[in-house]
Design a protein around this motif. Sequence first.
Motif, PDB file in Angstrom:
ATOM      1  N   VAL A  15       0.839  -1.198   0.000  1.00 26.67           N
ATOM      2  CA  VAL A  15       0.000   0.000   0.000  1.00 26.67           C
ATOM      3  C   VAL A  15       0.870   1.242   0.000  1.00 26.67           C
ATOM      4  O   VAL A  15       0.597   2.230  -0.682  1.00 26.67           O
ATOM      5  CB  VAL A  15      -0.939   0.003   1.227  1.00 26.67           C
ATOM      6  CG1 VAL A  15      -1.677   1.333   1.334  1.00 26.67           C
ATOM      7  CG2 VAL A  15      -1.933  -1.145   1.135  1.00 26.67           C
ATOM      8  N   ARG A  79      -7.637   7.366  -8.587  1.00 21.95           N
ATOM      9  CA  ARG A  79      -8.185   6.076  -8.174  1.00 21.95           C
ATOM     10  C   ARG A  79      -7.441   5.512  -6.965  1.00 21.95           C
ATOM     11  O   ARG A  79      -8.042   4.871  -6.092  1.00 21.95           O
ATOM     12  CB  ARG A  79      -8.122   5.092  -9.338  1.00 21.95           C
ATOM     13  CG  ARG A  79      -9.070   5.425 -10.478  1.00 21.95           C
ATOM     14  CD  ARG A  79     -10.509   5.499  -9.983  1.00 21.95           C
ATOM     15  NE  ARG A  79     -11.443   5.767 -11.052  1.00 21.95           N
ATOM     16  CZ  ARG A  79     -12.072   4.828 -11.741  1.00 21.95           C
ATOM     17  NH1 ARG A  79     -11.858   3.545 -11.472  1.00 21.95           N
ATOM     18  NH2 ARG A  79     -12.917   5.146 -12.690  1.00 21.95           N
ATOM     19  N   LEU A  80      -6.136   5.724  -6.887  1.00 24.57           N
ATOM     20  CA  LEU A  80      -5.366   5.199  -5.765  1.00 24.57           C
ATOM     21  C   LEU A  80      -5.754   5.883  -4.461  1.00 24.57           C
ATOM     22  O   LEU A  80      -5.776   5.259  -3.395  1.00 24.57           O
ATOM     23  CB  LEU A  80      -3.867   5.371  -6.028  1.00 24.57           C
ATOM     24  CG  LEU A  80      -3.302   4.495  -7.161  1.00 24.57           C
ATOM     25  CD1 LEU A  80      -1.845   4.818  -7.417  1.00 24.57           C
ATOM     26  CD2 LEU A  80      -3.459   3.015  -6.816  1.00 24.57           C
ATOM     27  N   SER A  82      -8.721   6.951  -3.817  1.00 19.88           N
ATOM     28  CA  SER A  82      -9.996   6.340  -3.466  1.00 19.88           C
ATOM     29  C   SER A  82      -9.770   4.984  -2.804  1.00 19.88           C
ATOM     30  O   SER A  82     -10.402   4.645  -1.795  1.00 19.88           O
ATOM     31  CB  SER A  82     -10.868   6.196  -4.711  1.00 19.88           C
ATOM     32  OG  SER A  82     -12.101   5.589  -4.397  1.00 19.88           O
ATOM     33  N   ALA A  83      -8.853   4.178  -3.369  1.00 20.06           N
ATOM     34  CA  ALA A  83      -8.552   2.870  -2.786  1.00 20.06           C
ATOM     35  C   ALA A  83      -7.984   3.018  -1.385  1.00 20.06           C
ATOM     36  O   ALA A  83      -8.311   2.252  -0.473  1.00 20.06           O
ATOM     37  CB  ALA A  83      -7.573   2.125  -3.689  1.00 20.06           C
ATOM     38  N   HIS A  84      -7.122   4.018  -1.203  1.00 27.15           N
ATOM     39  CA  HIS A  84      -6.548   4.261   0.122  1.00 27.15           C
ATOM     40  C   HIS A  84      -7.637   4.618   1.124  1.00 27.15           C
ATOM     41  O   HIS A  84      -7.629   4.165   2.283  1.00 27.15           O
ATOM     42  CB  HIS A  84      -5.512   5.386   0.041  1.00 27.15           C
ATOM     43  CG  HIS A  84      -4.744   5.584   1.305  1.00 27.15           C
ATOM     44  ND1 HIS A  84      -4.513   6.829   1.842  1.00 27.15           N
ATOM     45  CD2 HIS A  84      -4.164   4.699   2.155  1.00 27.15           C
ATOM     46  CE1 HIS A  84      -3.819   6.694   2.963  1.00 27.15           C
ATOM     47  NE2 HIS A  84      -3.593   5.416   3.167  1.00 27.15           N
ATOM     48  N   GLU A  86     -10.715   3.610   1.039  1.00 26.82           N
ATOM     49  CA  GLU A  86     -11.452   2.386   1.353  1.00 26.82           C
ATOM     50  C   GLU A  86     -10.682   1.539   2.370  1.00 26.82           C
ATOM     51  O   GLU A  86     -11.273   0.944   3.285  1.00 26.82           O
ATOM     52  CB  GLU A  86     -11.693   1.574   0.083  1.00 26.82           C
ATOM     53  CG  GLU A  86     -12.607   2.233  -0.937  1.00 26.82           C
ATOM     54  CD  GLU A  86     -14.044   2.298  -0.448  1.00 26.82           C
ATOM     55  OE1 GLU A  86     -14.400   1.614   0.537  1.00 26.82           O
ATOM     56  OE2 GLU A  86     -14.832   3.048  -1.053  1.00 26.82           O
ATOM     57  N   ILE A  87      -9.365   1.475   2.240  1.00 27.67           N
ATOM     58  CA  ILE A  87      -8.552   0.703   3.181  1.00 27.67           C
ATOM     59  C   ILE A  87      -8.642   1.298   4.580  1.00 27.67           C
ATOM     60  O   ILE A  87      -8.809   0.591   5.580  1.00 27.67           O
ATOM     61  CB  ILE A  87      -7.091   0.644   2.704  1.00 27.67           C
ATOM     62  CG1 ILE A  87      -6.994  -0.193   1.426  1.00 27.67           C
ATOM     63  CG2 ILE A  87      -6.183   0.060   3.790  1.00 27.67           C
ATOM     64  CD1 ILE A  87      -5.638  -0.152   0.765  1.00 27.67           C
ATOM     65  N   LEU A 287     -17.696   2.288  -6.273  1.00 29.55           N
ATOM     66  CA  LEU A 287     -17.083   1.193  -5.524  1.00 29.55           C
ATOM     67  C   LEU A 287     -17.772   0.962  -4.187  1.00 29.55           C
ATOM     68  O   LEU A 287     -17.659  -0.113  -3.603  1.00 29.55           O
ATOM     69  CB  LEU A 287     -15.596   1.499  -5.277  1.00 29.55           C
ATOM     70  CG  LEU A 287     -14.677   1.462  -6.503  1.00 29.55           C
ATOM     71  CD1 LEU A 287     -13.285   1.954  -6.116  1.00 29.55           C
ATOM     72  CD2 LEU A 287     -14.595   0.046  -7.074  1.00 29.55           C
TER      73      LEU A 287
END
Length: 311
Positions: A15, A79-80, A82-84, A86-87, A287
């Motif tokens: 990550v 997008r990264l 956004s993924a971060h 979510e984590i 997502l």
Amino acid sequence: MPGSGPNRRYEFLRVRDFLLLDAIAEHGSLRQVAAAMHVTQPALTQVLKTLEDVFGTRLVDRLPHGLVLTAEGQAALTRLRSAHGEILGALQAVRAKAVAPVRLGVLPSTGATVLPDLLLALRTRRPDLPVVVTEAAAPVLWAQVQSGALDAVLTRYPMPTADQGHADGLVHGVVARTHFALYAPADLAIDPQDWATLQRLPWLMPSEPSWIRQRWAAHFADAGLGAPVPAVVSDAMHTNLGLAARCRLLTVLPVRHDAAPAAAGLRQVASPWPDAAIPIVLAHRRLSEAVPAVTDVVEAARTLETAGAPC
């Protein structure tokens, strides 16, 4: 096919490796990024090379004055982030050992109008679901729901021109319309068509670049006048009721269907101005559609749309 193809190398990334693009966007220098992330510059160079191999394109331009993300790098970063988000949300949910709160962003005006009806509908569906409300301007809300800092937002539409890119990966639908009107101290007699006098009177207005300021500036421009310089600038809609009455200021507020303005000593001024209304949408990341709390918020918002919630 799972397990095939060169891009499966992303499985070996950490990550922290994906956070490199964010650090480059912030610092613009490999030396400063290395210091901020507490790693060596050669190690960062290797991580960046691996990232570009995984994405199959150049993500960073090396310029004489530093590093800048390419268009592809900026798209990946969006997008990264956004993924971060979510984590971090997953970690918060596990550590809380309880129902994770849904993070809801609202405009100050929306918080005074649409939000109470939405929360009432939401609590009817999920009385156990905690809600954390954040007030911010529209550009901030669009950026934070895109990045994952917020789960959903009640905000104006269309989006500010500079933030059209935030629509990528988002789902949104109109749930209400907020109407605005001119308010004045109850004992102050004014002619809403006397623009020259209105320009000279003291005003309380939200900060730039709010939609309200832009709309009312356009009204004065149509009359051949510059917009009045506010005597007080405040984005706190509830506070503004008392401020405008106590300090004898003109202001523009969302039309309320309760006795709050009258109780504060304000009256809505009848005027021939065009109806000032903006669509309010509920927006969330595509997502997040599998997250039960977000689904509950969406379903609660649909009841507002069906009922034509006044706001």
